[in-house]
Structures are given as C-alpha cells and as structure tokens.
Design a protein around this motif. Structure first.
Motif, PDB file in Angstrom:
ATOM      1  N   TYR A  88       0.721  -1.190   0.001  1.00  0.00           N
ATOM      2  CA  TYR A  88      -0.080  -0.106  -0.080  1.00  0.00           C
ATOM      3  C   TYR A  88       0.912   1.178   0.120  1.00  0.00           C
ATOM      4  CZ  TYR A  88      -3.397  -3.558   1.539  1.00  0.00           C
ATOM      5  OH  TYR A  88      -3.779  -4.834   1.628  1.00  0.00           O
ATOM      6  N   THR A  89       0.626   1.929  -0.911  1.00  0.00           N
ATOM      7  CA  THR A  89       1.432   3.497  -1.075  1.00  0.00           C
ATOM      8  C   THR A  89       0.618   4.507  -1.176  1.00  0.00           C
ATOM      9  OG1 THR A  89       1.404   3.160  -3.306  1.00  0.00           O
ATOM     10  CG2 THR A  89       3.342   2.162  -2.374  1.00  0.00           C
ATOM     11  N   VAL A  90       1.035   5.814  -0.571  1.00  0.00           N
ATOM     12  CA  VAL A  90       0.101   6.809  -0.506  1.00  0.00           C
ATOM     13  C   VAL A  90      -0.371   7.406  -2.007  1.00  0.00           C
ATOM     14  CG1 VAL A  90       0.130   9.400   0.064  1.00  0.00           C
ATOM     15  CG2 VAL A  90       1.138   7.568   1.570  1.00  0.00           C
ATOM     16  N   GLY A  91      -1.637   7.584  -2.097  1.00  0.00           N
ATOM     17  CA  GLY A  91      -1.919   7.815  -3.495  1.00  0.00           C
ATOM     18  C   GLY A  91      -2.370   6.956  -4.379  1.00  0.00           C
ATOM     19  N   SER A  92      -2.208   5.564  -3.940  1.00  0.00           N
ATOM     20  CA  SER A  92      -2.844   4.398  -4.566  1.00  0.00           C
ATOM     21  C   SER A  92      -4.381   4.052  -4.472  1.00  0.00           C
ATOM     22  CB  SER A  92      -1.893   3.145  -4.450  1.00  0.00           C
ATOM     23  OG  SER A  92      -1.938   2.585  -2.926  1.00  0.00           O
ATOM     24  N   GLY A 153     -11.683   6.733  -2.132  1.00  0.00           N
ATOM     25  CA  GLY A 153     -11.063   5.559  -2.832  1.00  0.00           C
ATOM     26  C   GLY A 153      -9.624   5.567  -3.182  1.00  0.00           C
ATOM     27  N   LYS A 154      -9.046   6.592  -2.467  1.00  0.00           N
ATOM     28  CA  LYS A 154      -7.475   6.574  -2.510  1.00  0.00           C
ATOM     29  C   LYS A 154      -6.679   6.648  -1.051  1.00  0.00           C
ATOM     30  CE  LYS A 154      -6.801   8.326  -7.382  1.00  0.00           C
ATOM     31  NZ  LYS A 154      -6.384   9.184  -8.223  1.00  0.00           N
ATOM     32  N   ILE A 155      -5.639   6.162  -1.056  1.00  0.00           N
ATOM     33  CA  ILE A 155      -5.088   6.017   0.281  1.00  0.00           C
ATOM     34  C   ILE A 155      -4.485   7.562   0.530  1.00  0.00           C
ATOM     35  CG2 ILE A 155      -3.030   5.185   1.478  1.00  0.00           C
ATOM     36  CD1 ILE A 155      -3.277   2.567   0.169  1.00  0.00           C
ATOM     37  N   LYS A 156      -4.775   8.189   1.511  1.00  0.00           N
ATOM     38  CA  LYS A 156      -4.375   9.576   1.791  1.00  0.00           C
ATOM     39  C   LYS A 156      -2.958   9.476   2.840  1.00  0.00           C
ATOM     40  CE  LYS A 156      -6.134  13.775   3.986  1.00  0.00           C
ATOM     41  NZ  LYS A 156      -7.186  14.328   4.589  1.00  0.00           N
ATOM     42  N   ALA A 157      -3.107   8.536   3.655  1.00  0.00           N
ATOM     43  CA  ALA A 157      -1.802   8.649   4.881  1.00  0.00           C
ATOM     44  C   ALA A 157      -1.971   7.114   5.046  1.00  0.00           C
ATOM     45  CB  ALA A 157      -1.988   9.372   5.926  1.00  0.00           C
ATOM     46  N   LEU A 158      -0.503   6.737   5.657  1.00  0.00           N
ATOM     47  CA  LEU A 158      -0.283   5.465   6.183  1.00  0.00           C
ATOM     48  C   LEU A 158       0.717   5.506   7.235  1.00  0.00           C
ATOM     49  CD1 LEU A 158       1.048   3.772   2.805  1.00  0.00           C
ATOM     50  CD2 LEU A 158      -0.944   3.237   4.079  1.00  0.00           C
ATOM     51  N   TYR A 159       0.458   4.797   8.473  1.00  0.00           N
ATOM     52  CA  TYR A 159       1.179   4.863   9.693  1.00  0.00           C
ATOM     53  C   TYR A 159       1.638   3.393   9.861  1.00  0.00           C
ATOM     54  CZ  TYR A 159      -1.158   9.317   9.821  1.00  0.00           C
ATOM     55  OH  TYR A 159      -1.524  10.648   9.753  1.00  0.00           O
ATOM     56  N   LEU A 160       2.968   3.324  10.537  1.00  0.00           N
ATOM     57  CA  LEU A 160       3.505   1.992  11.148  1.00  0.00           C
ATOM     58  C   LEU A 160       3.822   2.361  12.569  1.00  0.00           C
ATOM     59  CD1 LEU A 160       4.536  -0.750  10.629  1.00  0.00           C
ATOM     60  CD2 LEU A 160       6.769   0.450   9.979  1.00  0.00           C
ATOM     61  N   ASP A 161       2.996   1.601  13.244  1.00  0.00           N
ATOM     62  CA  ASP A 161       3.014   1.967  14.675  1.00  0.00           C
ATOM     63  C   ASP A 161       3.222   3.400  15.130  1.00  0.00           C
ATOM     64  OD1 ASP A 161       3.147  -0.879  15.529  1.00  0.00           O
ATOM     65  OD2 ASP A 161       5.452  -1.065  15.224  1.00  0.00           O
ATOM     66  N   ASP A 162       2.235   4.137  14.622  1.00  0.00           N
ATOM     67  CA  ASP A 162       1.732   5.502  14.689  1.00  0.00           C
ATOM     68  C   ASP A 162       2.938   6.521  14.125  1.00  0.00           C
ATOM     69  OD1 ASP A 162      -0.356   4.866  16.144  1.00  0.00           O
ATOM     70  OD2 ASP A 162       0.866   4.715  18.064  1.00  0.00           O
ATOM     71  N   LYS A 164       4.447   7.970  10.575  1.00  0.00           N
ATOM     72  CA  LYS A 164       4.022   8.183   9.373  1.00  0.00           C
ATOM     73  C   LYS A 164       4.974   7.433   8.285  1.00  0.00           C
ATOM     74  CE  LYS A 164       1.329  11.611   6.624  1.00  0.00           C
ATOM     75  NZ  LYS A 164       0.804  13.200   6.788  1.00  0.00           N
ATOM     76  N   VAL A 165       4.798   6.831   7.343  1.00  0.00           N
ATOM     77  CA  VAL A 165       5.330   6.084   6.254  1.00  0.00           C
ATOM     78  C   VAL A 165       4.766   6.368   4.970  1.00  0.00           C
ATOM     79  CG1 VAL A 165       6.372   4.470   7.947  1.00  0.00           C
ATOM     80  CG2 VAL A 165       4.246   4.267   6.645  1.00  0.00           C
ATOM     81  N   ALA A 166       5.590   6.009   3.792  1.00  0.00           N
ATOM     82  CA  ALA A 166       5.149   6.372   2.323  1.00  0.00           C
ATOM     83  C   ALA A 166       4.569   5.115   1.994  1.00  0.00           C
ATOM     84  CB  ALA A 166       6.246   6.804   1.603  1.00  0.00           C
ATOM     85  N   GLN A 167       4.956   3.924   2.628  1.00  0.00           N
ATOM     86  CA  GLN A 167       4.618   2.708   2.219  1.00  0.00           C
ATOM     87  C   GLN A 167       4.349   1.531   3.222  1.00  0.00           C
ATOM     88  OE1 GLN A 167       7.444   0.110  -0.220  1.00  0.00           O
ATOM     89  NE2 GLN A 167       5.752  -0.060  -1.664  1.00  0.00           N
ATOM     90  N   LEU A 168       3.466   0.519   3.076  1.00  0.00           N
ATOM     91  CA  LEU A 168       3.122  -0.476   4.168  1.00  0.00           C
ATOM     92  C   LEU A 168       2.945  -1.684   3.401  1.00  0.00           C
ATOM     93  CD1 LEU A 168       0.588   0.914   6.646  1.00  0.00           C
ATOM     94  CD2 LEU A 168       2.928   0.532   6.962  1.00  0.00           C
ATOM     95  N   ARG A 169       3.032  -2.783   3.809  1.00  0.00           N
ATOM     96  CA  ARG A 169       2.939  -4.168   3.413  1.00  0.00           C
ATOM     97  C   ARG A 169       2.311  -5.098   4.158  1.00  0.00           C
ATOM     98  NH1 ARG A 169       9.181  -6.536   2.111  1.00  0.00           N
ATOM     99  NH2 ARG A 169       9.772  -6.419   4.193  1.00  0.00           N
TER     100      ARG A 169
END
Length: 787
Positions: A88-92, A153-162, A164-169
């Motif tokens: 998952y990436t921001v904007g996808s 329908g688009k990813i606005k923000a992503l967080y890993l353990d609170d 902020k990151v650009a990508q998660l998997r």
C-alpha cells in the motif's frame, strides 16, 4: 610283624601328608583371594575401558546422526504457497470493502479495539490492522500496528506503529501447503514468532528447569517418580524437553531401556552442540499434537490452525493452554471426541499459569469460564483455489526437484484474493442467466493477469468453485475463432510502408482450394458483402472475408510468424482456415498472446510464481522479467487503437453502457455453430481472458459478445476498471485519409477521416477524391406532387 610295621608307617605318612596339605591350604588361600581380587579389578578395568571406548564410538555415531539431521533437512516440510504480498502506497487506489474481504480471507478478525496480532478495525475512512509476525524474505518482522487512511477511494496517509510512512505491506494469504510423501504437515515458526506467554507456559508444564539442566535431569526423574508413587499411577513424566525432542525427532516410541539410554545420550549431545533457543525452537516445530485422518499434526504452528483456524500469534490464553495440554496425549485429550477431558486438562494448565503469575486473576477467571473454541469439525476445509494451485505446482516442478520441495520452501505468487473472489462471484451470478436452456451444461474458464509483469492474478478452470478436476483454463484446447484476427492485422501494420488503418481490403465472395482440392468459401458473420472496407473497420467489425484476403496477401508464413512473436509456442499448420481461428488454444495461451498487445509491444512471460525462498530465507529461484520489445510500439499502438474501437463501435460496443465512462479494449471471438464464446479484454492494468463452452462441444447459443463479454464486464465492475491511457509513439500521428481510396490527404473534406498512422515515408495527396453523388429517393409526397 613286618606287615604291622608297614601299616604304621603308612598311617603315619598319610597323617603327615594331611597335615602338610592343611598347612599348604592355610598358606595359599589369602594369596588366591588377592589374586582373584586383583584379576577381577583388572578385568573390570579392562571391561570398563572397553565399555567406555564402545560408548565413545557409539556416541560418535549418534553425534553424527544428530548433526546430520539437526543441521541438515530436519523435516519433510510442506511447500507453503502464498499469494501476493499486499503493498500500500500513498495515493494508490484502495476501497475499504476490498480491504475487508482480503483481511477476512487471511483470517484476520474484525474487532472494535485492536489489541493483538490478527485483528483489524474499520471505520468509514480508516483501517487499523495489527499485522502478524512474518518473514518477507529478510528475516522475521515483528508484529506491528498498521493504520491506513482512505479518502475517495485513494490512500491519503499510512502509519506504522503511529509513525507516518510512505509505504506499508501486509503478509500474504497462505493459499495451501503441498504435503510431502511422508504426509507430515507442519507450519514452521521461528522462536521470535511464538508468543512469550505460550513459551513460558510450555516450559512451566513440560520442563521448568529447561534452561538450567544439561539434557537429562535426575532431580526431575526423582520428582516424577515420587509424584507417580503417591498418585498410584503415571501423572508426571521425568523426561526433559530435550529428551522429548530426541524421542520425537530421532527415536521410536518403544518403551525399552535401550531406547531410554539412546534418548539420554542424544539429549546430552544436543545440549552440547546447540543452544537452548535452538532446541526450544526445534521442539516447538517437532512435537506431535494430533491427527487429521492420515496426516499427523506436528508443531504448535500447525496445531493452532488445526484446532482453532488461527495463526499461533492470534491465540488467546485458554487456547494456548489447551494446545499445551495436548502434549501429554493428543489422542486422550482429543477435543472433538473427549471435550470434558480436554477442558479438565486445559483448566489445570490455566491454574498453573495463574499460580505462576503468567495470567492475572481476571484473565484466569475469564479463561476457565470459556468453552472450547475449537473448529466445529475436525476435517480441514479443502483449499478453495485448486485451479490456481495446479498452475503453481506445474511451475514449481520446473524450478525445483522433488527433494528440494520437501525442505520447507516458501513460494510467493502473484495471486490476488480480491480478483479471485470477484471472478468466482461473477461466474456464480452471471453464467446461469446467459442461456437458460443450456445453463447446466455450460462451462467456463477465466484468466486474469497483470500484463505489465505477467503475473497471473486469478484463475478459474470451471464453473464450480473449489473443483480440483479438469482445469479448462490450462488444458482445454478450443478453436479460438476471431481472437486470431489481431495477429493477422499485426502482420500488416508491422509493414507500415504497405498497410495502414485506412488501407482498403476486398470484401467480396471468394473461393479458396485446399491441398486436397476441396473448396473453402468463407463468409462474414452477417452473410453480407461490402465491396471494399478499411483495414480498421474490418478488424472492428470482425469481418471474415477481408481478414482472409489480407492474410493471403501477406502470406500465411508471415501471419504464423506474427502469432509466434506474440508468444504462442506450438507449431502452426499454415492453411487459409487458420486466418479465421482454426487453431486450438487454451485460455492461458490466449492470455499470453494478448500481453504484448496490451503492454505497448513488450512481451512478458505469464507466470504464477514470483519467488521461491528456502526455509533459511535464501532465494532459490526468482522470476526475471523479459522486458523485451517483441513487436514495434507503433504497430502495438495502432492495434490497441483498433481494439478500443471494438469496444465503442464494434462487436463489443455493449461495453459502452456495461462499463460506462471507462476506456477499455478487447476482442470478441465466436466459433462455428456458436460452440465457443470468447472475449479478451483489458484496461490499464489487467488482461482478462474468458471462455464459455460445453464439454460435449455442443452449441452454446452464445456469441462472444452475448456470453464471455458479459462476464468480463461484470468482473471489471466488481474490481473497478482503470481507464486505459495509451502512449502515442513518436513516429505515429493523426493523419487524414480519403475514405474512397484510403490515401492520406493534406486537406479536410467531407469524404475523409482522421486515423493514427506511421508518418515515416508516408506520401500525401493534395485533394480528396470526391464521392459520387447518390440519387436522393423521393418521398411519397414528392412522387404525387412532384419536386
């Protein structure tokens, strides 16, 4: 007198001899004892030396045996087949509905408050996921809390353990485990992936001094003996966890002194050779915990899935206690057959957990009041995607030997659970409504691929989901009909000096003779003749006679070469009927054929497997992208332009309302007597091949547009089509062509049209050739009253 004297002498001699013998005996007895003791001592010493020497040699033998297995391939471990790693990436693009379906399929539990791995929570615009520990290929990553914010329908923000990151998997879905010949099923887990509470409880119940003994515990043996004497039966074992590991991994279950001796020696060897953590991890994966019909359940990883349908990280306290209780006797404490025994054993473990403060009082009270939360039935559900797994197994056998497949390898594929579920839902909803009279006999095959990477995202080999029989997507070779026409027109468009989209082609009745002298008279589907048609219109309307004329003009060998360029591997018998699809191909082969057309001329190999990783994390095999330009970019663009017109004004024009406001491309295909209904379509990401037919080869009463196209449209609606964005090559421009002669002109006129064309070497004419005036038909009023 002489005789009397002789008798006295003899008597005296006997007396003297007796006295002498007694004296000798008195003198020699201590010496003899000493000699015997000395002899016995040396004999004992020699025998001890021999015994020690033999034991030493035997220990060397056992050491080699232990090292060979413990450091080599310890188990015949099933091949674990995973789907695609979700990134998952921001904007996808992302819809929370699809995310929820994906998480549920991966056995995540929806909760209000996320507290442990394997749980997720959803709101209207946010998803919170507690990702499980997983080895993505570079070591086990610890559990982590993921947060995904979605807007429109688009990813606005992503967080890993609170943070902020650009990508998660997210860890991929486990599709299946392919069992080895031994039928021993396991899910290997690392020590880091096992919950601390489970480890503490296991050591408490089975071997509380595990980290302090050297493999054999005399104190533990005496304690167990004392407890058993008091109880009058066997209530506690004296074996250490290391001895249990030896018994499970190296020895039989025979209760003999020889086996116990081997067990003790090998336990000492293991303790000497390996760390406590290594031994504990091996035990976690080796211990026998149940039976699933013919297959044994080995290790806590598989036991968690077998009993509860969960990963080991997702177990709660009462479930951990129940599984640990199984160590003592999986058959005796079988929860399906003997639930009361199992609960009693579980509660005993829970009580000990509470006494040792592994559980709080509140946790203990809740746990002992809980029912057994095991699966309803012992039988594990059959894997749901057998058609896709058949493709995986076929590819796997080409990359690894059977021996390598037994070493716990992990296979990562391009499988998408959302696309697979959408395929199956489409078939369930639409197939039976297409032709009511023959719905029961209709069969279907669909292949979905990412045409840029070649990854097969989803695959269905028949209308029945979960059916593991004949896979029509891979093995059903059927006539392909008009699906072959793009290859014919490709051969022409690659020769841009002679052909372009405006080139006129004859559409008149023709007769061709085969090698055996038989006449072949092809006809258009509607039975009409148009005199001459533009090349683009012949493809868009799927006209047979212009296609045959074009193919004969090009030469059958050149057409066959174009088919091979697109990716077809088999030999082709060159005869005129091949120009109208008298070739048998599987849906998988057709899908491969259209990849370069959808991918701007770049060929890519269709494949399910992306990467194969060993149990130690080493990459054993990885797919290498071809990234090869197999047809020119200009020919690919012109072909794509034409196939887009097929969906707007040609045989697939119903897509204009089935997929409203979406730009897609595709081609219909229908064989003689409506026996096969085909459609190949693609948007900006996915290529979908659909076939509908009958196994008995009887007519389906469906054309490509009335059958297969309907399934394609429904699938695209469910997954969300992404409008196609074609890149115009530098050598291609919009050119105005005279409709009457098909030649490029410099001035606009009524009888002309704009079409893309390769401008290199293109010769223009100054003016259009005017079309002859058509006499206007008079109305009935004009006929009566005149002009």
């Amino acid at each position: 007198m002489t005789a009397k004297k002789t008798s006295k002498t003899t008597s005296k001699n006997q007396k003297n001899n007796k006295s002498s013998a007694e004296k000798v005996t008195e003198e020699t007895t201590p010496s003899r004892v000493k000699r015997m003791l000395r002899w016995s001592f040396w004999l004992f010493l020699k025998m001890s030396f021999i015994a020690v020497f033999v034991l030493f040699l035997y220990s060397i033998y056992l050491d080699g045996k232990v090292r060979d297995k413990f450091e080599g391939q310890r188990w015949q471990v099933p091949v674990q087949v995973f789907g695609a790693i979700e990134k998952y990436t921001v904007g996808s693009k992302l819809t929370l509905t699809n995310l929820r379906a994906s998480l549920s399929a991966n056995r995540y539990k929806k909760v209000t408050h996320v507290e442990r791995p394997g749980e997720f929570a959803l709101s209207k615009s946010r998803a919170i996921i507690y990702r499980r520990a997983f080895d993505f290929g570079a070591g086990v990553e610890a559990p982590a809390k993921l947060t995904i914010d979605v807007t429109n329908g688009k990813i606005k923000a992503l967080y890993l353990d609170d943070e902020k990151v650009a990508q998660l998997r997210l860890e991929p879905l486990l599709l299946d485990r392919i069992l080895p010949e031994s039928k021993e099923d396991r899910v290997l887990v690392s020590l880091q992936a096992v919950p601390t509470k489970l480890l503490d409880t296991l050591l408490l119940i089975e071997d509380r001094n595990f980290y302090f003994h050297y493999g054999v515990s005399p104190i533990g043996i005496l304690r167990a003996l004392y407890q058993n004497l008091i109880a009058g039966r066997t209530v506690q074992g004296g074996s250490t966890l290391t001895q249990q590991l030896v018994k499970n991994m190296f020895l039989t279950r025979d209760k003999t002194l020889w086996r116990k001796a081997n067990e003790a020696i090998m336990a000492l060897i293991l303790e000497y050779r390996y760390s406590k953590d290594q031994l504990l991890e091996a035990y976690i994966n080796e211990v026998y915990l149940g039976q699933h019909y013919a297959n044994g359940i080995y290790g806590f990883g598989l036991a968690a899935e077998f009993y509860f349908g969960k990963s080991i990280q997702s177990l709660n306290a009462e479930q951990m206690a129940m599984i640990i209780g199984q160590v003592k006797g999986p058959s005796y404490y079988d929860p399906w057959r003997f639930p009361e025994r199992t609960i009693k054993r579980r509660d005993l473990v829970l009580r000990l957990m509470y006494q040792k403060e592994i559980l709080s009082q509140q946790e203990f009270e809740h746990a002992v009041e809980s029912p057994l939360s095991i699966r309803k039935k012992r039988r594990v559900k059959q894997q749901k995607f057998p058609a896709y797994l058949q493709l995986v197994k076929a590819e796997l056998s080409r990359h690894l030997s059977e021996y390598q497949q037994q070493s716990g390898v992990r296979v990562f594929t391009g499988f998408s659970i959302n696309h697979q579920l959408a395929l199956q839902a489409t078939i369930n909803e639409k197939l039976t409504t297409l032709a009511q009279e023959s719905a029961e006999q209709l069969q279907v095959a669909m292949v979905v691929s990412d045409f840029k990477s070649g990854e097969i995202r989803a695959l269905v080999g028949g209308k029945e989901a979960g059916y593991a029989g004949f896979n029509r997507a891979l093995h059903a070779k059927r006539p392909i009909g008009s699906l072959i026409k793009p290859a014919v027109f490709l051969a022409a468009l690659e020769r841009y000096q002679r052909f372009n989209l405006a080139t006129l082609i004859e559409d008149k009745e023709i007769t061709l003779s085969s090698e055996d002298g038989q006449a072949w008279r092809p006809k258009n589907y509607d039975g009409k003749y148009r005199g001459k048609v533009h090349l683009v219109d012949a493809l868009v309307s799927s006209l047979n006679i212009p296609t045959v004329n074009l193919g004969m003009q090009l030469g059958l060998d050149n057409v066959a070469q174009a088919i091979h360029l697109l990716g077809y591997q088999e030999d082709i018998v060159t005869r005129p009927s091949m120009l109208l699809g008298a070739l048998n191909m599987s849906p998988m082969e057709i899908n491969q054929l259209y990849i370069p057309i959808a991918n701007n001329g770049k060929g890519e190999k269709s494949h399910a497997i992306d990467r194969i990783v060993s149990a130690r994390g080493e990459t054993l095999w990885q797919f290498e992208a071809l990234d090869q330009q197999v047809i020119s970019t200009q020919a690919a663009y012109l072909l794509d332009f034409s196939l887009n017109k097929v969906t707007t004004s040609g045989t697939a024009r119903s897509l204009t309302w089935r997929l409203k406001d979406k730009v897609v491309a595709g081609k219909t295909g229908t064989t003689n007597d409506l026996r096969d209904s085909w459609f190949v379509g693609y948007d900006n990401q996915l290529l979908v091949t659909t076939w509908i037919g009958r196994d008995d080869n009887k007519p389906t009463k469906l054309t490509g547009s009335s059958g297969a196209l309907v399934l394609f449209a429904d699938f695209m609606t469910k997954t969300g089509a992404i409008s196609r964005q074609a890149n115009i090559p530098a050598s291609v421009e919009l050119v105005r062509f005279d409709n009457k002669n098909g030649r490029p002109v410099t001035q606009a006129c009524d009888n002309s049209q704009l079409l893309p064309a390769v401008t290199t070497g293109l010769l223009y004419e100054a003016d259009c050739e005017e079309a002859p005036l058509k006499s206007k038909k008079k109305s009935w009023l004009e006929k009566i009253f005149g002009d």
